[in-house]
Scaffold this active site. Structure first.
Site, PDB file in Angstrom:
ATOM      1  N   ASP A 197       0.827  -1.207   0.000  1.00 47.73           N
ATOM      2  CA  ASP A 197       0.000   0.000   0.000  1.00 47.73           C
ATOM      3  C   ASP A 197       0.868   1.267   0.000  1.00 47.73           C
ATOM      4  O   ASP A 197       1.843   1.358   0.760  1.00 47.73           O
ATOM      5  CB  ASP A 197      -0.866  -0.024   1.269  1.00 47.73           C
ATOM      6  CG  ASP A 197      -1.828   1.142   1.348  1.00 47.73           C
ATOM      7  OD1 ASP A 197      -2.703   1.230   0.480  1.00 47.73           O
ATOM      8  OD2 ASP A 197      -1.695   1.967   2.287  1.00 47.73           O
ATOM      9  N   GLU A 242       1.342  -0.579  -5.178  1.00 52.87           N
ATOM     10  CA  GLU A 242       0.412   0.513  -5.472  1.00 52.87           C
ATOM     11  C   GLU A 242       1.285   1.689  -5.894  1.00 52.87           C
ATOM     12  O   GLU A 242       1.745   2.481  -5.069  1.00 52.87           O
ATOM     13  CB  GLU A 242      -0.432   0.886  -4.251  1.00 52.87           C
ATOM     14  CG  GLU A 242      -1.558   1.808  -4.675  1.00 52.87           C
ATOM     15  CD  GLU A 242      -2.143   2.703  -3.580  1.00 52.87           C
ATOM     16  OE1 GLU A 242      -3.154   3.347  -3.852  1.00 52.87           O
ATOM     17  OE2 GLU A 242      -1.576   2.776  -2.470  1.00 52.87           O
TER      18      GLU A 242
HETATM   19  C1  NOJ Z   1      -4.247   3.301  -0.700  1.00 54.08           C
HETATM   20  C2  NOJ Z   1      -5.450   2.438  -0.483  1.00 54.08           C
HETATM   21  O1  NOJ Z   1      -5.779   1.790  -1.687  1.00 54.08           O
HETATM   22  C3  NOJ Z   1      -6.546   3.347   0.012  1.00 54.08           C
HETATM   23  O2  NOJ Z   1      -7.789   2.696   0.027  1.00 54.08           O
HETATM   24  C4  NOJ Z   1      -6.137   3.846   1.387  1.00 54.08           C
HETATM   25  O3  NOJ Z   1      -7.103   4.763   1.838  1.00 54.08           O
HETATM   26  C5  NOJ Z   1      -4.777   4.543   1.335  1.00 54.08           C
HETATM   27  N1  NOJ Z   1      -3.806   3.815   0.579  1.00 54.08           N
HETATM   28  C6  NOJ Z   1      -4.216   4.720   2.719  1.00 54.08           C
HETATM   29  O4  NOJ Z   1      -3.768   3.505   3.225  1.00 54.08           O
END
Ligand code: NOJ
Length: 570
Positions: A236, A297
């Site tokens: 993430d 991500e």
């Molecule tokens: C990316 C995640 O996909 C999202 O849903 C989240 O709110 C943020 N990172 C913070 O962790």
């Protein structure tokens, strides 16, 4: 909403071509999963993202859970999924629905127990489905014992596990950094009279990755789950791991305010710092010990930035997601061609997504309101036949629609409340999975945590399983083809008829085999004379198509939004 949510993540991110090496043992038509084995299993696996709150509820509390997922494994196997990525299911106060973790080595009681997880893992294994967990690396919950200790005193054992600083002056945060979720990125804590840093919500304090103890503890988390049978992690918000230790102010890029009323900054000093790559290399080293995959991500501005996440010699993230692909927000062959060519020139293996829990569903982004199901099939035919690994999002395979809240009072996602009405949050793309036409779409016997979209009557698994023309049946057919056809598995990506502004077409060439994919991106019928001779082929024979799409030797005719996937002949 999409633009704003995307820009949040883009702001967060501040804004060799390789050939698929064939596995040693060739896949056979009857053993789909043999293509997703071996050290490079992730190259030929189809991943499926599950938002656990919304997938299947086994105990009637209105929130999905692990036993719910286990009960749907047969469905996932039949669909053609090789790996499921479960968004965070660890203990959490759920301020950001799990992206605020208070214990990395357990399961939130709302989702079940570790025993339920083990059961899910072993049932999944029986079906050759791997499990990928979501690793929230940048921050913990403010209720994590590490943070509770950290905030308790300036001399606590975990003080330096987070980022604490004095303010510039009374009532003034240490610098001008704003949170991606609105407001200052600094929160004052009166217990110790210092501010702590949080890139996301104040309940999500950033870990201090410059502290080796943080690194060790977090690396151990991955070992804990690998030893429990997990096959990898989606990492993430990797861009946000490090900050400039001098806390230099971010530049303001233009006048005005964003959806949260904050200045519009370039996140120059708090995202994408080079130190992140040391961490990624470390995580990858451990992953390699377990033949595991790391999915990133990775919100990048271009392929050069994406290449940094693959790492030199591919020693970082195997599958950094190409979000630029999701930003081709119209059915434009030229724009898709450009983006696909770019990603095929990257230094690692491409990863395609068209939807996820943070962006408007593809069904709405591409749908014209009239031909949405056809267009949903078109998009499936596209990203599931490209050279690279696709990551599906639950519900996409049945044509689920984004259904945002209509009133502020209904909003669950906190950014939808702070940003209302410009930013309605992400509830719309997180609604319950539509299993059947019964109450609450068969998702729960209780009151679903988010309303079920009205389309559940026409778009649900049960109904679509009986309809050979449904979006679901189309997904199944493409996935079957993708798992068994050598050219789709291992072939090059070779664009063809590149001057055609209406039909996107490309070849997948492997040894002396070839497949053509032709997608009519318009609402009018199209003809296409395939340019096959330079590749040693003269004709195409249908493998999978929609409507009246047909080939006569190398001449294709495609109805509106028609799809033709064919095997090439000499
Ligand atoms: C990316 C995640 O996909 C999202 O849903 C989240 O709110 C943020 N990172 C913070 O962790």
């Amino acid at each position: 909403m999409k633009g704003i949510v995307l820009s949040i993540f883009l702001i967060a991110a501040s804004i060799v071509a390789i050939n698929a090496s064939p596995q040693k043992s060739s896949p056979t038509a009857s053993s789909r999963t043999s293509t997703a084995n071996g050290p490079d299993w992730w190259k030929h696996a189809v991943f499926y993202e599950i938002y656990p709150r919304s997938f299947a509820d086994s105990n009637g509390d209105g929130v999905g859970d692990l036993n719910g997922i286990t009960s749907k494994l047969d469905y996932l196997q039949d669909l053609g999924v090789d790996a499921i990525w479960i968004t965070p299911c660890f203990p959490s106060p759920q301020v950001d629905f799990g992206y605020d973790v208070s214990d990395y080595e357990n399961i939130d009681p709302m989702y079940g127990t570790l025993a339920d997880f083990d059961n899910l893992a072993s049932e999944a294994k029986k079906r050759n489905i791997r499990i990928i967990l979501d690793f929230v690396v940048n921050h913990t919950s403010d209720q994590h014992p590490w943070f509770l200790d950290s905030k308790s005193s300036r001399s606590s054992g975990h003080r330096d596990w987070y980022i604490w600083r004095d303010g510039k002056g009374p009532g003034q945060p240490p610098n001008n950094w704003v949170s991606g979720f609105g407001g200052s990125a600094w929160k004052f804590d009166p217990t110790t009279n210092q501010y702590y840093y949080h890139y996301f919500y104040a309940q999500q304090p950033d870990l201090n990755w410059r502290n080796p103890a943080v690194k060790d503890a977090m690396f151990d988390v991955t070992r804990f789950w690998y030893q429990r049978g997990v096959s990898g992690f989606r990492l993430d918000a990797v861009d946000t791991l490090f900050e400039d230790p001098n806390l230099t102010d971010n530049p303001i890029v233009r006048p005005g305010k964003n959806a949260f009323g904050d200045p519009i900054e370039k996140n120059q000093y708090n995202t994408k710092l080079p130190e992140v790559h040391d961490v990624l290399r470390g995580l990858r080293k451990i992953a390699d010990e377990y033949d595991a995959v790391l999915i990133g991500e990775t919100w990048t501005a271009d392929v050069a930035e994406l290449n940094q996440y693959y790492g030199e010699g591919n020693n970082e993230v195997q599958l950094p997601m190409d979000f630029l692909f999701t930003m081709v927000n119209k059915l434009s062959p030229a724009e898709f061609r450009k983006q696909i060519a770019e990603i095929n020139s990257a230094s690692g293996w491409p990863t395609f997504v068209i939807s996820n829990h943070d962006i408007v569903r593809s069904y709405d982004r591409y749908g014209d309101g009239k031909h949405n199901d056809q267009i949903a099939k078109l998009m499936a035919a596209l990203y599931l036949t490209l050279r690279g690994t696709p990551i599906m999002y639950y519900g996409e395979e049945i044509g689920m629609k984004t259904t945002p809240p209509t009133r502020k009072e209904e909003v669950q996602d906190p950014i939808g409340r702070t940003g209302w009405p410009k930013e309605k949050g992400r509830d719309g793309e997180r609604t319950p999975m539509q299993w059947n036409a019964s109450a609450s779409a068969g998702f729960t016997t209780g009151k679903p945590w988010l309303p079920v979209p009205p389309t559940y009557k026409t778009h649900n698994v049960e109904l679509e399983s009986k309809d050979p023309d449904s979006v679901l049946e189309f997904y199944k057919r493409v996935l079957r083809l993708r798992h068994t056809n050598q050219a789709l598995l291992y072939g090059s990506y070779t664009p063809t008829n590149e001057d055609n502004p209406k039909v996107l077409s490309y070849l997948r060439l492997y040894k002396d085999e070839g497949v053509v994919v032709a997608l009519n991106m318009t609402q009018t019928p199209q003809k296409l004379s395939l340019k096959l001779k330079p590749h040693g082929f003269t004709s195409a024979r249908k493998l999978l198509s929609t409507g009246s799409s047909a080939a006569h030797r190398s001449e294709l005719s495609l109805p509106p939004y028609g799809i033709f996937i064919g095997e090439l002949g000499k």
